[in-house]
Design a protein around this motif. Structure first.
Motif, PDB file in Angstrom:
ATOM      1  N   ASP B  26       7.343 -33.370  11.090  1.00 32.27           N
ATOM      2  CA  ASP B  26       8.558 -32.666  10.999  1.00 32.27           C
ATOM      3  C   ASP B  26       8.629 -31.497  12.085  1.00 32.27           C
ATOM      4  OD1 ASP B  26      10.281 -34.059   9.380  1.00 32.27           O
ATOM      5  OD2 ASP B  26       9.594 -33.122   7.573  1.00 32.27           O
ATOM      6  N   ASP B  65      18.541 -35.051   8.219  1.00 31.12           N
ATOM      7  CA  ASP B  65      19.297 -34.650   9.301  1.00 31.12           C
ATOM      8  C   ASP B  65      20.364 -35.522   9.862  1.00 31.12           C
ATOM      9  OD1 ASP B  65      17.490 -32.762   9.328  1.00 31.12           O
ATOM     10  OD2 ASP B  65      16.137 -33.706  10.575  1.00 31.12           O
ATOM     11  N   GLY B  76      19.366 -28.547   6.990  1.00 31.79           N
ATOM     12  CA  GLY B  76      18.338 -27.888   6.335  1.00 31.79           C
ATOM     13  C   GLY B  76      18.392 -28.435   5.042  1.00 31.79           C
ATOM     14  N   ARG B  77      19.320 -28.773   4.403  1.00 33.80           N
ATOM     15  CA  ARG B  77      19.352 -29.045   2.817  1.00 33.80           C
ATOM     16  C   ARG B  77      18.890 -30.356   2.683  1.00 33.80           C
ATOM     17  NH1 ARG B  77      24.264 -30.158   0.547  1.00 33.80           N
ATOM     18  NH2 ARG B  77      25.140 -30.845   2.445  1.00 33.80           N
ATOM     19  N   ARG B  93      11.766 -31.755   2.128  1.00 37.74           N
ATOM     20  CA  ARG B  93      11.394 -31.291   3.351  1.00 37.74           C
ATOM     21  C   ARG B  93       9.888 -30.722   3.214  1.00 37.74           C
ATOM     22  NH1 ARG B  93      15.380 -31.366   7.279  1.00 37.74           N
ATOM     23  NH2 ARG B  93      17.468 -31.756   6.679  1.00 37.74           N
TER      24      ARG B  93
END
Lengths: 365, 262
Positions: B26, B65, B76-77, B93
């Protein structure tokens, strides 16, 4: 003319001109209907788009012919198998016949005045086409004398001409030549084959010392195999698109006929058809961009044959008893015909051999 | 992006994914400009990144995303994602979750039912991932049948195996066509994921068989791809769910939509 514009104008024209077939679904009626539809479309110019001017066409991209065939198939104006025959016959004439011969003959086919056939398969040469044994020998005057037997020749009993493969040299691919033969030549006998789906569209053709003029040789001696291979891309682009359009119309008919509401089975049938359609669209885009089609069209062939059989299996499952017991025979005939989809035009096994050898590069068996 | 730039990007991504997975990947993707690619060239970035995840066997949380991009929510969630069988999951994440029993390397954890989220883009992305996973399995099987000999011949010379691999190949090619040909339509995305899920599962079956005993061992990589395919198939609707949904749509409309044209 742009594709979308062509489609729109064609649809408008077809909406205003009733070319629907009559109630007689026999083969004679089908062939007469095919000629009628071609004649009307030729006179209104639709049939000329996508063919070169040298043979009576109006030019433009070949994709216009796919669009025309889709409209014809979607409206059930002509049986898609026999409708599509021009897609392999005409390019062959354009590429291999003397230009004057192509210019004289092609308009007769496109305008519906004549039917033609294609004499490739033989009793001893099915999948192994290159082993064919029909023989053509040149006589002192430069004519050819042809003897042998063909089988699975679609519409031979209606055809005025035949694109015929015969052996002029030694064994194997290189010894094969192609001819453009008049079907009324002395020595030709046609015998329709009875088939399991009850439509006698295929025939045996017997050739007994048939004289073919020297100028009816297509290409040079020994070009026959190349000619046969060159027509595959035509068969597997435009013809496939027509067939896929036809199958979509049959899925519509299945829904309209009040089939059992088995969403899983219907979805699977649609997914197969949609997959074949997406693949065929990409193939035609590649062709339109000048690409040469090769062994990758075996993927199109496998997807189409699989989709066709699944669709008719689904129809039989979801309209229980219809194939077996109803008087109206459309589902029965088409179900039975779909059994041949993995046999004609190169069997499912031959296609997988090609995929393994040429696409996956697995070496020889 | 022209063809050359695309090729270069593919090489870079493949190299990155071959050396990193999870949160590390990531971070690497962020460094490579994933957010910008997604904003500016989603049509190139999504197929490329997700297919390569499949081909390399790596994983990253980028599906979040894609879904967030479609919902328009803040980045970001980790949105709750529907899974087959009426279940819900989220893709952590931070790599912390180890809740996916079948494929423990995936940070996928079960969560309470979430709200409706738009699924088209996520399905399309997962379709590319499944396609890549299928291609990875086929590459392993192909190498194996060429290298291994039995009865004094390479396995690749046996028609039964050739036809199995041809079948896997045709399915994957068909799925790629469906993924490529799709427009923005939800139904296109639904069919694309169904096609890709089915093709990956078909490839898993045939490749497993071609790899014989070695493909059943934990030391061979095949099982990772097989398990990945099974888990990804269930996410945002399995091939079976989606096929049935497609059939329901046919029954509702009474006509077959022609979704691609010449």
């Amino acid at each position: 003319m742009r594709t979308a514009e062509f489609r729109r104008e064609l649809r408008a024209w077809l909406d205003g001109h009733d070319l629907a077939p009559g109630d007689d679904h026999g083969l004679d009626a089908q062939v007469a209907q095919l000629a009628r539809v071609r004649r009307a479309l030729w006179e209104a110019d639709w049939m000329r788009y996508g063919w070169p001017r040298e043979v009576g066409g109006l030019g433009g991209p070949g994709v216009l012919r796919a669009v025309l065939g889709e409209e014809v198939a979607s409206r059930d104006l002509a049986e898609p198998g026999i409708w599509s025959m021009v897609e392999v016959l005409v390019p062959t004439l354009i590429d291999y016949a003397p230009p004057a011969l192509a210019a004289e003959m092609v308009p007769r086919l496109l305008s519906g005045r004549e039917q033609w056939c294609q004499g490739f398969s033989e009793p001893g040469s099915g999948s192994d086409l290159a082993s064919l044994s029909t023989r053509a020998v040149r006589d002192n005057g430069g004519d050819w004398v042809v003897s042998g037997q063909k089988v699975w020749t679609s519409l031979a009993q209606y055809a005025a001409r035949c694109v015929l493969l015969a052996r002029t040299g030694g064994p194997g691919h290189d010894g094969i030549s192609a001819f453009f033969v008049d079907m009324d030549s002395p020595g030709i006998t046609v015998r329709p084959l009875r088939t399991m789906h009850g439509v006698d569209e295929f025939a045996e053709v017997f050739l007994d010392e048939v004289r073919v003029p020297g100028e009816r040789l297509l290409g040079a001696p020994g070009d026959g195999w190349k000619l046969a291979m060159d027509l595959l891309p035509h068969e597997r682009s435009t013809c496939f698109w027509h067939r896929i359009a036809h199958l979509h119309s049959r899925l519509d008919r299945l829904l309209a006929d009040g089939c059992e509401p088995d969403a899983g089975a219907l979805g699977a049938a649609w997914l197969d058809l949609h997959t074949a359609r997406c693949r065929s669209a990409l193939t035609q885009r590649a062709l339109a961009e000048g690409g040469r089609l090769g062994p990758e069209t075996s993927v199109d062939k496998i997807l189409l044959a699989t989709a066709e059989q699944r669709l008719f299996d689904t129809a039989r499952d979801l309209l229980p008893g219809t194939v077996e017991l109803t008087d109206e025979g459309a589902w029965r005939t088409e179900y039975l015909y779909s059994r041949a989809a993995t046999i004609y035009g190169g069997t499912a096994e031959i296609q997988r051999n090609i995929a393994a050898r040429r696409l996956l590069d697995l070496g020889k068996e | 992006m022209d063809a050359e730039e695309r090729e270069l990007l593919e090489q870079t991504l493949r190299k990155t994914m071959s050396g990193a997975s999870g949160p590390v990947l990531d971070a690497s993707l962020a460094d490579l400009g994933w957010a910008e690619m997604l904003a500016e060239e989603p049509g190139t970035a999504i197929p490329l990144v997700f297919r390569l995840l499949g081909e390399t066997g790596a994983h990253a949380s980028v599906l979040n995303d894609i879904v967030l991009r479609e919902t328009g929510g803040p980045p970001g969630r980790t949105p709750a994602l529907p899974y087959t069988g009426g279940l819900w999951v989220e893709w952590a994440r931070d790599g912390s979750a180890d809740d996916c029993p079948l494929d423990p390397s995936l940070p996928l954890r079960r969560v309470a039912a979430g709200g409706a989220v738009p699924l088209a883009e996520g399905r399309r992305a997962l379709g590319w991932w499944l396609l890549g996973t299928g291609r990875a399995m086929l590459a392993l099987a192909r190498r194996h049948v060429l290298d291994r000999h039995q009865f004094g011949r390479p396995l690749a010379s046996f028609q039964a195996l050739r036809h199995r691999l041809a079948e896997a190949y045709v399915g994957l090619e068909g799925a790629e066509a469906v993924l490529t040909a799709t427009g923005d339509d939800d139904t296109c995305a639904l069919l694309a994921k169904a096609a890709a899920g089915r093709a990956a599962l078909t490839a898993a079956r045939h490749c497993q068989q071609a790899l014989g005993g070695i493909g059943f061992t934990a030391e061979h990589d095949l099982h990772r791809h097989v398990k990945r395919a099974l888990v990804l198939d269930g996410l945002l609707g399995s091939a079976r769910d989606l096929t049935r949904e497609a059939g329901s749509l046919l029954l509702r409309e009474g006509r077959t939509p022609r979704l691609v044209d010449l």
